[in-house]
Design an enzyme around this catalytic site. Sequence first.
Site, PDB file in Angstrom:
ATOM      1  N   PHE A 245       0.807  -1.221   0.000  1.00 10.10           N
ATOM      2  CA  PHE A 245       0.000   0.000   0.000  1.00 10.10           C
ATOM      3  C   PHE A 245       0.837   1.267   0.000  1.00 10.10           C
ATOM      4  O   PHE A 245       0.399   2.314   0.463  1.00 10.10           O
ATOM      5  CB  PHE A 245      -0.968   0.026   1.191  1.00 10.10           C
ATOM      6  CG  PHE A 245      -1.718  -1.262   1.377  1.00 10.10           C
ATOM      7  CD1 PHE A 245      -2.612  -1.694   0.406  1.00 10.10           C
ATOM      8  CD2 PHE A 245      -1.512  -2.045   2.496  1.00 10.10           C
ATOM      9  CE1 PHE A 245      -3.287  -2.895   0.547  1.00 10.10           C
ATOM     10  CE2 PHE A 245      -2.186  -3.251   2.641  1.00 10.10           C
ATOM     11  CZ  PHE A 245      -3.085  -3.676   1.672  1.00 10.10           C
ATOM     12  N   THR A 472      -1.975  -6.661  -6.547  1.00  6.98           N
ATOM     13  CA  THR A 472      -2.910  -5.954  -7.415  1.00  6.98           C
ATOM     14  C   THR A 472      -3.326  -6.774  -8.623  1.00  6.98           C
ATOM     15  O   THR A 472      -4.341  -6.483  -9.247  1.00  6.98           O
ATOM     16  CB  THR A 472      -2.243  -4.661  -7.924  1.00  6.98           C
ATOM     17  OG1 THR A 472      -0.955  -5.018  -8.428  1.00  6.98           O
ATOM     18  CG2 THR A 472      -2.071  -3.671  -6.803  1.00  6.98           C
ATOM     19  N   ALA A 514       0.015  -0.652 -14.397  1.00  6.64           N
ATOM     20  CA  ALA A 514      -0.665  -1.243 -15.549  1.00  6.64           C
ATOM     21  C   ALA A 514      -0.275  -0.478 -16.810  1.00  6.64           C
ATOM     22  O   ALA A 514       0.076  -1.068 -17.835  1.00  6.64           O
ATOM     23  CB  ALA A 514      -2.172  -1.221 -15.344  1.00  6.64           C
ATOM     24  N   ILE A 634     -10.557  -1.669 -19.230  1.00  6.14           N
ATOM     25  CA  ILE A 634     -10.430  -2.622 -18.127  1.00  6.14           C
ATOM     26  C   ILE A 634      -9.784  -3.895 -18.665  1.00  6.14           C
ATOM     27  O   ILE A 634     -10.375  -4.622 -19.461  1.00  6.14           O
ATOM     28  CB  ILE A 634     -11.807  -2.919 -17.499  1.00  6.14           C
ATOM     29  CG1 ILE A 634     -12.468  -1.614 -17.015  1.00  6.14           C
ATOM     30  CG2 ILE A 634     -11.663  -3.905 -16.342  1.00  6.14           C
ATOM     31  CD1 ILE A 634     -11.649  -0.782 -16.058  1.00  6.14           C
ATOM     32  N   ASN A 636      -8.804  -6.597 -17.044  1.00  7.70           N
ATOM     33  CA  ASN A 636      -9.270  -7.845 -16.446  1.00  7.70           C
ATOM     34  C   ASN A 636     -10.340  -7.502 -15.418  1.00  7.70           C
ATOM     35  O   ASN A 636     -10.024  -7.047 -14.323  1.00  7.70           O
ATOM     36  CB  ASN A 636      -8.067  -8.558 -15.797  1.00  7.70           C
ATOM     37  CG  ASN A 636      -8.445  -9.883 -15.165  1.00  7.70           C
ATOM     38  OD1 ASN A 636      -9.585 -10.084 -14.730  1.00  7.70           O
ATOM     39  ND2 ASN A 636      -7.498 -10.792 -15.105  1.00  7.70           N
ATOM     40  N   PRO A 637     -11.607  -7.691 -15.759  1.00  6.36           N
ATOM     41  CA  PRO A 637     -12.673  -7.249 -14.865  1.00  6.36           C
ATOM     42  C   PRO A 637     -12.595  -7.872 -13.471  1.00  6.36           C
ATOM     43  O   PRO A 637     -12.997  -7.257 -12.494  1.00  6.36           O
ATOM     44  CB  PRO A 637     -13.947  -7.724 -15.579  1.00  6.36           C
ATOM     45  CG  PRO A 637     -13.564  -7.885 -17.004  1.00  6.36           C
ATOM     46  CD  PRO A 637     -12.113  -8.264 -17.014  1.00  6.36           C
ATOM     47  N   LYS A 638     -12.036  -9.068 -13.399  1.00  4.16           N
ATOM     48  CA  LYS A 638     -11.980  -9.745 -12.103  1.00  4.16           C
ATOM     49  C   LYS A 638     -10.959  -9.084 -11.173  1.00  4.16           C
ATOM     50  O   LYS A 638     -11.278  -8.700 -10.047  1.00  4.16           O
ATOM     51  CB  LYS A 638     -11.612 -11.211 -12.331  1.00  4.16           C
ATOM     52  CG  LYS A 638     -11.817 -12.089 -11.134  1.00  4.16           C
ATOM     53  CD  LYS A 638     -11.621 -13.549 -11.559  1.00  4.16           C
ATOM     54  CE  LYS A 638     -11.948 -14.497 -10.437  1.00  4.16           C
ATOM     55  NZ  LYS A 638     -11.855 -15.898 -10.896  1.00  4.16           N
ATOM     56  N   GLY A 707      -5.358   2.761 -14.656  1.00  6.50           N
ATOM     57  CA  GLY A 707      -4.876   2.363 -13.332  1.00  6.50           C
ATOM     58  C   GLY A 707      -5.988   2.426 -12.310  1.00  6.50           C
ATOM     59  O   GLY A 707      -6.755   3.386 -12.259  1.00  6.50           O
ATOM     60  N   GLU A 710      -5.769   3.079  -6.776  1.00  5.36           N
ATOM     61  CA  GLU A 710      -6.152   4.040  -5.741  1.00  5.36           C
ATOM     62  C   GLU A 710      -7.617   4.481  -5.817  1.00  5.36           C
ATOM     63  O   GLU A 710      -8.218   4.797  -4.797  1.00  5.36           O
ATOM     64  CB  GLU A 710      -5.283   5.308  -5.784  1.00  5.36           C
ATOM     65  CG  GLU A 710      -4.020   5.223  -6.577  1.00  5.36           C
ATOM     66  CD  GLU A 710      -2.798   4.864  -5.742  1.00  5.36           C
ATOM     67  OE1 GLU A 710      -1.930   4.170  -6.257  1.00  5.36           O
ATOM     68  OE2 GLU A 710      -2.714   5.264  -4.586  1.00  5.36           O
TER      69      GLU A 710
END
Lengths: 743, 336
Positions: A245, A472, A514, A634, A636-638, A707, A710
């Site tokens: 974090f 993440t 990402a 997006i 990877n939605p998961k 990204g 956050e």
Amino acid sequence: MTPYIGKSISRVDGVAKVTGKAKYAAEYFAPDMLYGWVISSAIAKGKITRIHTEAALQLPGVVQVFTHENRPSLAWFDVNYKDQDAPPGSPFRPLRDATILYSGQPITLVVAETLEVARFAATLVQVDYEEDDHETALEHNLHRAREPKSGVASLLKSPPPKPRGDFEKAFEAAPFQTTGQHIHSVEHHNPMEMFASTVVYEKDGKLTIYDKTQGAPNSQMYVSQVFNMPFSDVRVISPYVGGAFGSGLRPQYQLFLAVLAARELKRSVRVSLTRQQMFTFGHRPATVQNVSLGATADGTIDAIRHDAIGETSRFEDYFEIVVNWAGMLYPAPHVKFTYNLVPLDTFTPLDMRAPGGVTGVPALEMEVDELAHKLGMDPIELRLKNYTERDMNEDLPYSSKELRECFRQGAERFGWASRNPEPRSMRNGHTLVGWGMATGIWDATQGPARAEAVLTVNGKLRVTSATADIGTGTYTIMTQIAADTLGMPIEDVIFRLGDSNMPLAPIEGGSWTAATVGSAVKVACEALGKKLFKMAQKMKDSPFADAKWEDVWFSDAHILLKTNPYAAVSLLEIVGQNGGRAVSETATSLPNMLEQRKYARAVHSAAFVEVEVDEDFGTVRVTRAVTAVAGGRILNPKTARSQIIGGMVWGISKALEEESVMDHQFGRFMNHNLAEYHVAVNADIQDLDVIFVDETDTIVNPLGVKGLGEIGIVGMPAAVANAVFHATGKRIRSLPITLDKLL
Amino acid sequence: MNSFSYARPSDIGTAVDELATHEGAKFIAGGTNLLDLMKENVEHPNRLVDINRLALSTIEDTEEGGLRLGALATNADTAYHSAVQSRYPLLSQAILAGASAQLRNMATNGGNLFQRTRCYYFYDTQTPCNKREPGSGCGALNGFNRIHAILGTSDQNPETACIATHPSDMCVALAALDAVVRVTGPMGERTIRFADFHRLPGHEPWLDTTIQPGELVTAIDLPAKGFPEYFTYIKLRDRQSYAFALVSVAVGLEIDNNRITDARIALGGVAHKPWRKPEVEARLVGQSISETDFAPIAEALLEGAKGYGHNTFKIELAKRAIVRALQRAAKLEPQV
Ligand SMILES: Cc1cc2nc3c(=O)[nH]c(=O)nc-3n(C[C@H](O)[C@H](O)[C@H](O)COP(=O)(O)OP(=O)(O)OC[C@H]3O[C@@H](n4cnc5c(N)ncnc54)[C@H](O)[C@@H]3O)c2cc1C
Ligand code: SF4
């Protein structure tokens, strides 16, 4: 082959993690390894007059006790101690001298053959101090606030923009005004995994270090500069990180101490911190903010003022972006923003999930809610009335901004339309029910990074970059990007990270991985693809003899002519052509600054929350929450949903529970364990829902991603606080909203 | 951790002897509290006498119509025991409000009585604490005392001051139920009324209970009267689970024909021991449940309460919790 990007691929590292195969920094062993135990300062300020180490040294099994008195001579200059996230100032150096700068400062390392002996020996060490008066209370020292010093770090964190218009006059003239002072205390990152470094001392004096970090190259650089070792003699490995974090953005002191001991004793050493010691370094700084809004009767916000004072240490000026957000969210012509620091006798604060954003935005969004209440206007309507397509601080258009859609879809899913705006209008027995919402925003950035792509001898694609995955989903999305770029089945793609020997990537933070590493993976795979294509062209009877790069595509581990799917060469054949050797390419991706400079780039969200508050007890429960995110593409939605849910949970936790409480008598955090530092537990969390609205962005980076690390947290605290206001009629501006504040 | 020796006796006599013959020895049951304290260097026994092999885990009826809870029965087994659930649901509710499922599976009934305060200063050996280090001062008195006591505190003499609370939930219910603690020591067996088991800090804040050195708790006896019909346990805390009580209230009522015939009210999180005032409880006897104003009862229970800054809110919170608990127990409010 359908692309993997956009699919809910399960984590490629998931099995390793749940079966315990994934090893963390404190889980590596070396023959004859020693164990270090850190002794922390009992006082907040002063001098060590004496450290009595005799009793500890006499204990069988104790090998050495390191203090400022017997540590070796190390690098002299501050610059050697600067890591990639170091704020302006003079970085803390463990065991530098007898000076105590903060309570909990590491002052001694006991090294022994076993952990138990080291720990017991540490209790035998007596420390004599000469105490000085300390200042640790931000609220008592606001008069000392001053502007932050600028340094390299300010390149990434822009200072408050200059005032625009005439705030005082416009605010004075505004028929509707709100002003509020917002306070939140210190929070600590508290990832599950404690900080640890296992330093393996190789025969030739080289070091292989397993470190908990958000950037293996950052730790490598730090060690080699401080201990004056060539880069090639220091290898840092960190394949798995049990949460961080932001706490892993800077090398922590256990790394320094473990390396020091290993070099002095010429043996492998492990040092891990205790949970209590997790409260003895960087943290989210306590902040006091004042926010004022002035609006006309139709809800046009004319004047905004946001002032913030944060704490920092005496030795470094940590700062974050707290007050700039209003200028990015609302187009008021008269604005004034200030941000100042008060140095205290504590450790330097450190970036913590959405640093500054989840400090400043909640304060702003609570005042916007208050303004809506005063205007008798729906909070969403007020935000739409003051919607901006431009970032007013930079005076640039957004590269994309689907916040309007977040409001619409979020409100619909939540059922916002049936809300009675009147506070205390919903009740069920002693339970008051409230609905609140707030906006979230975070920067969408991209940095430079390198990656290597290798087609292995058995036709697999192996891609590496020295980034980190702090939970993440980096492993997974990079695998997807690589697989799609070279048309490989995902089972045949291996992505590796967390090793300073790998191509350089920046520290993993700020939601830019990402975009940054993803782009590097893409260009490295493309470069490899071009190389493979050229090799294929040279093959005997190549179907591509006359083809150009534009004429081919990759699918199912083959290169194919776009015009003729039967004209194909398998990647494995190319390896054969290469004499059975692997083919590799390394490439660097750089953000397209020329293009990006013309736009403001941000990810947005709208958070909706329902709370139940017991009217007598002040206990608050979040019964459901919806967050709608405009986050570009997006991948990877998961994993994306997990990121947002994690942020929402933390947002609830921050709004209602989290707080490191310092006793200013001792300048010491007192609730330094997870029984007393409360984070949300399972029973606190009920129904959470995430929506990703469609957003196409061709500017932010070649992948179009913004990204998501956050943004999930930013909108939540204000949404919770606004819901509490709606339930109770009480506007609580100091977080966390514990029950005593509502009695 | 200091080095310690270890024994695992299989009968009570040997266990008691172990403590009598080894100065600095301690019993260990579930270890959920003692091990933490050893790791934090707060407790340093030189010998651990593991009592888990003693035959003390049964839960059985007593001749007087009550229930005997073995000292080694776990908190989980006790809370889910059918006799406890049907005859003493207040106890079951209180136990399940505490800690987490994992801890309750390890924690024993005996150990629960002896769990030490959660005062931050008690746990941090770098700060002063009269309970941990007699005469060193009380860090909490002028410090961060959000979780501290408002009743029965000792705050006059700096060398004996202590405003700690007893953190147990189970003990609050046991206090309300007038349980009796059975112990065996070097001098033989004896029983201790629950009200006399824990003590206020007074001039000796380092003593939590009235147990004598070397005594082993073998069982906790519940009297026949268990308030199975009218009861409640309210626990107010900073999160929904896995947090100690800021304030808790255990209430048991007997009601006949709309009139209260017996009442028990015990408070947790407010004092060095579960807080009861039988004379105030007696005021409820004979009252009609639908007509009684419970607020004066709450006032009377909190009489003399004193806040220390961070914990001052507990006074008002406790009063409100008492009123709600009485209403719930009397079924004027849903049990939730
Ligand atoms: C994070 C955390 C949260 C918790 N939350 C709660 C909560 O919300 N509510 C709550 O009520 N409790 C809570 N607990 C406390 C838990 O209930 C106690 O730790 C547990 O009951 C202690 O029992 P044990 O058998 O593990 O005791 P041990 O740790 O084995 O022993 C504790 C003490 O009792 C002594 N002892 C044990 N058995 C006997 C005996 N038969 N005779 C004489 N002496 C004996 C030991 O010598 C030792 O000094 C929590 C604990 C933790 C760690
Ligand atoms: S309240 Fe009691 S336990 Fe806490 S510091 Fe004071 S003396 Fe120690």
